[in-house]
Write a protein that holds these residues in place. Sequence first.
Motif, PDB file in Angstrom:
ATOM      1  N   LEU A  57       0.822  -1.215   0.000  1.00  0.00           N
ATOM      2  CA  LEU A  57       0.000   0.000   0.000  1.00  0.00           C
ATOM      3  C   LEU A  57       0.853   1.262   0.000  1.00  0.00           C
ATOM      4  O   LEU A  57       0.563   2.217  -0.724  1.00  0.00           O
ATOM      5  CB  LEU A  57      -0.933  -0.011   1.215  1.00  0.00           C
ATOM      6  N   ALA A  58       1.897   1.258   0.798  1.00  0.00           N
ATOM      7  CA  ALA A  58       2.752   2.446   0.885  1.00  0.00           C
ATOM      8  C   ALA A  58       3.467   2.734  -0.433  1.00  0.00           C
ATOM      9  O   ALA A  58       3.832   3.891  -0.715  1.00  0.00           O
ATOM     10  CB  ALA A  58       3.772   2.275   2.011  1.00  0.00           C
ATOM     11  N   ALA A  59       3.654   1.704  -1.258  1.00  0.00           N
ATOM     12  CA  ALA A  59       4.346   1.876  -2.541  1.00  0.00           C
ATOM     13  C   ALA A  59       3.424   2.323  -3.667  1.00  0.00           C
ATOM     14  O   ALA A  59       3.898   2.724  -4.737  1.00  0.00           O
ATOM     15  CB  ALA A  59       5.032   0.568  -2.936  1.00  0.00           C
ATOM     16  N   LEU A  60       2.108   2.266  -3.467  1.00  0.00           N
ATOM     17  CA  LEU A  60       1.179   2.573  -4.558  1.00  0.00           C
ATOM     18  C   LEU A  60       1.353   3.989  -5.134  1.00  0.00           C
ATOM     19  O   LEU A  60       1.300   4.148  -6.364  1.00  0.00           O
ATOM     20  CB  LEU A  60      -0.269   2.370  -4.096  1.00  0.00           C
ATOM     21  N   PRO A  61       1.529   5.026  -4.326  1.00  0.00           N
ATOM     22  CA  PRO A  61       1.679   6.363  -4.921  1.00  0.00           C
ATOM     23  C   PRO A  61       2.849   6.484  -5.879  1.00  0.00           C
ATOM     24  O   PRO A  61       2.766   7.219  -6.875  1.00  0.00           O
ATOM     25  CB  PRO A  61       1.853   7.271  -3.691  1.00  0.00           C
ATOM     26  N   SER A  62       3.927   5.765  -5.629  1.00  0.00           N
ATOM     27  CA  SER A  62       5.064   5.824  -6.558  1.00  0.00           C
ATOM     28  C   SER A  62       4.843   4.902  -7.755  1.00  0.00           C
ATOM     29  O   SER A  62       5.284   5.202  -8.871  1.00  0.00           O
ATOM     30  CB  SER A  62       6.373   5.467  -5.839  1.00  0.00           C
ATOM     31  N   ARG A  63       4.153   3.783  -7.548  1.00  0.00           N
ATOM     32  CA  ARG A  63       3.882   2.860  -8.654  1.00  0.00           C
ATOM     33  C   ARG A  63       2.818   3.407  -9.599  1.00  0.00           C
ATOM     34  O   ARG A  63       2.858   3.149 -10.799  1.00  0.00           O
ATOM     35  CB  ARG A  63       3.411   1.516  -8.095  1.00  0.00           C
ATOM     36  N   HIS A  64       1.851   4.137  -9.048  1.00  0.00           N
ATOM     37  CA  HIS A  64       0.748   4.674  -9.848  1.00  0.00           C
ATOM     38  C   HIS A  64       0.577   6.159  -9.511  1.00  0.00           C
ATOM     39  O   HIS A  64      -0.379   6.562  -8.841  1.00  0.00           O
ATOM     40  CB  HIS A  64      -0.548   3.910  -9.554  1.00  0.00           C
ATOM     41  N   PRO A  65       1.512   6.988  -9.994  1.00  0.00           N
ATOM     42  CA  PRO A  65       1.526   8.393  -9.578  1.00  0.00           C
ATOM     43  C   PRO A  65       0.330   9.213 -10.047  1.00  0.00           C
ATOM     44  O   PRO A  65       0.052  10.269  -9.476  1.00  0.00           O
ATOM     45  CB  PRO A  65       2.836   8.919 -10.183  1.00  0.00           C
ATOM     46  N   ARG A  66      -0.398   8.751 -11.055  1.00  0.00           N
ATOM     47  CA  ARG A  66      -1.549   9.524 -11.542  1.00  0.00           C
ATOM     48  C   ARG A  66      -2.841   9.143 -10.812  1.00  0.00           C
ATOM     49  O   ARG A  66      -3.855   9.818 -10.954  1.00  0.00           O
ATOM     50  CB  ARG A  66      -1.700   9.320 -13.050  1.00  0.00           C
ATOM     51  N   GLN A  67      -2.789   8.050 -10.074  1.00  0.00           N
ATOM     52  CA  GLN A  67      -3.940   7.700  -9.246  1.00  0.00           C
ATOM     53  C   GLN A  67      -3.965   8.586  -7.998  1.00  0.00           C
ATOM     54  O   GLN A  67      -2.965   9.170  -7.596  1.00  0.00           O
ATOM     55  CB  GLN A  67      -3.864   6.238  -8.801  1.00  0.00           C
ATOM     56  N   ARG A  68      -5.130   8.633  -7.388  1.00  0.00           N
ATOM     57  CA  ARG A  68      -5.265   9.278  -6.082  1.00  0.00           C
ATOM     58  C   ARG A  68      -5.598   8.177  -5.085  1.00  0.00           C
ATOM     59  O   ARG A  68      -6.512   7.397  -5.302  1.00  0.00           O
ATOM     60  CB  ARG A  68      -6.386  10.311  -6.126  1.00  0.00           C
ATOM     61  N   HIS A  69      -4.842   8.114  -4.000  1.00  0.00           N
ATOM     62  CA  HIS A  69      -5.018   7.048  -3.025  1.00  0.00           C
ATOM     63  C   HIS A  69      -5.471   7.630  -1.685  1.00  0.00           C
ATOM     64  O   HIS A  69      -4.869   8.592  -1.189  1.00  0.00           O
ATOM     65  CB  HIS A  69      -3.711   6.271  -2.829  1.00  0.00           C
ATOM     66  N   VAL A  70      -6.510   7.046  -1.134  1.00  0.00           N
ATOM     67  CA  VAL A  70      -7.028   7.435   0.174  1.00  0.00           C
ATOM     68  C   VAL A  70      -6.958   6.205   1.069  1.00  0.00           C
ATOM     69  O   VAL A  70      -7.498   5.148   0.723  1.00  0.00           O
ATOM     70  CB  VAL A  70      -8.485   7.938   0.087  1.00  0.00           C
ATOM     71  N   PHE A  71      -6.281   6.333   2.197  1.00  0.00           N
ATOM     72  CA  PHE A  71      -6.145   5.218   3.131  1.00  0.00           C
ATOM     73  C   PHE A  71      -6.899   5.557   4.414  1.00  0.00           C
ATOM     74  O   PHE A  71      -6.443   6.370   5.227  1.00  0.00           O
ATOM     75  CB  PHE A  71      -4.667   4.941   3.427  1.00  0.00           C
ATOM     76  N   LEU A  72      -8.054   4.924   4.577  1.00  0.00           N
ATOM     77  CA  LEU A  72      -8.847   5.136   5.783  1.00  0.00           C
ATOM     78  C   LEU A  72      -8.285   4.328   6.938  1.00  0.00           C
ATOM     79  O   LEU A  72      -7.673   3.267   6.747  1.00  0.00           O
ATOM     80  CB  LEU A  72     -10.292   4.701   5.556  1.00  0.00           C
TER      81      LEU A  72
END
Length: 311
Positions: free
Chosen positions: A64-79
């Motif tokens: 999960l912590a790696a997702l922003p770098s793997r998919h930089p155009r996505q927006r990630h929200v971690f509740l």
Amino acid sequence: MSEPPKARVVICVGDIHGFITKLQNLWSNLESSIDRSQFETATVIFLGDYCDRGPDTRRVIDFLAALPSRHPRQRHVFLCGNHDLAFAAFLRLLPPPSDGSAFSEGWREYEGSEAREGWFKGEGYEDMHLQGRRWSGNITVKFNTAKGTEYQGSIYDAGPTFESYGVPHGSSDLVKAVPDEHKKFLADLVWVHEEDDVFVNTGDGVKCCKLIAVHAGLVKGADVKEQLKLLKARDTRVPKVEALSGRKSVWDIPEELTASGTIVVSGHHAKLHVEDLRLIIDEGGGYKDKPVAAIILPSMKIIRDTDVLAK
């Protein structure tokens, strides 16, 4: 005149509970199910409970912590889920109570359960949030009659989380064993997320709605604005946060949100429940033999880690 908002993809992912293979398979199935350009620009909302029960909490948080770098155009929200709050509490990552009180003041309301739940009394317990003590304790009654399973260390089934970091359940060494990147991930979890202009397919056609995502739900009959205010502030004066850990009290949408056509999406309840604008996405419940699920908006399509998709 301004143009109407476009229907973008919003993905809501249910409780993962330490099952890395399920998470990897679900993510692969989501990639296969959504147009690539839409997937790479989607908003992905994870509904909480990343730890406990399953064997691979550490690898789940790595993913999960790696997702922003793997998919930089996505927006990630971690509740933040109730399990994640308790994990963070044990690591002393929660913000202090805003009124200057000690976490220990929150123990009193539930102290009748301390002996049965075997609350943590090791290093640092003296001013630990209640849920951190419950999470890392050793429950005296080993069998969970409601689920028909053995507790894994504590009432939270936190034993596998400790073991994924290489320490035995209840060990204060976990504080040192958890890497800083994981501590930051847990410390940054949000208790509620609001999203405007989310499209959803309904029996009456496509609707543009506001969406509120919160791990368990909002309390029906309580003031919604006040609930949202306290959740946004991550108010740790409260020893048990109903919006993160409640059951019947948070199942339904509060009337004022029903009237305004607001989507309320949660995990937590070990059920898959899609009724009008109330979305509960937790088909797995942390059980080994049940799937991790996600819902794609606006299509309302359910995707599971167990799906076998045509390539």
